[in-house]
Design a protein around this motif. Sequence first.
Motif: not given
Length: 309
Positions: A216-220, A225-226, A247-251
């Motif tokens: 959640a923090y990464f998404k928000d 920023q990226l 989340y990044l690799d959809r594991l």
Amino acid sequence: MRFFSRCFPGNAGPFGKQVFSHRQFFLIQALTSHASMAYPTSVINAFDNSQDSSTETALILIRHGESLWNEKNLFTGCVDVPLTKRGVEEAIEAGKRISYIPVDIIYTSALIRAQMTAMLAMTQHRHKKVPIIIHNESEQAQTWTGIFSEETKKQSIPVITAWQLNERMYGELQGFNKRETAERVGKEQVHEWRRSYDVRPPGGESLEMCSQRAVAYFKDCIEPQLKSGKHVMVAAHANSLRSIIKYLDRLTSQEVISLELSTGIPLLYIYKDGTFIKRGSPVGPTEAGVYAYTKSLALYRQKLDEMSH
């Protein structure tokens, strides 16, 4: 206020309610809108690389170097312990491996081992910019840590600390030796606590719970920023980074429990057009292939080489 409280935490503890003064509210509002009010807003804006949304940006993930409790084989979790000498060396080596990859903003957990890793890694970067921790915990902290030289701001990199990136909280296991605990309660039980996705150790978090807060923090906070064109480094922990990589690799939840991350080894992703492309780990500061993955990284390396001559 949801975005503000997630991305720029103030005084509240990890699970406490966030309360902002009027000044903090407007400071945060300016920070997120790229206004040029005062530090830390001005520090972040000094590195505003905002580019077209199709531009490639780099995301570096680093698990902290070996800690004193890693060395002692203790359950660490959210206990705040520093790096060992080996951990310091791992952090420096990680810095050499990413020394030609652009970094505009750094995120770390609130724990010292992750912060030490980020700071030590950046001492090796060819750009020679100085990482500076942003202090938003009080109005006085904001004032006292201000930078008033515009030239110095341009040679600095803002570092944002967030408890949401902390290691998984191991509850009543924290401080116990892993081997001795396995002998006492059984290897199968300890394996279930450590490697199951949705099983909590006594009084602690499951990997699923850790994943919910970290992702959640990464998404928000980090992904925007990226998207805006900034290159980001995240220094955190095995389980918070496993969660982000899921989340990044959809594991799947089964795939992530077998994912192992070594201490002090950076992982590189390229973000472009809303997609994360995994590039693996930079092998070393002279490994040309890593920087030729994309045109932008190759050009950045060429620019740094020209600056050093």
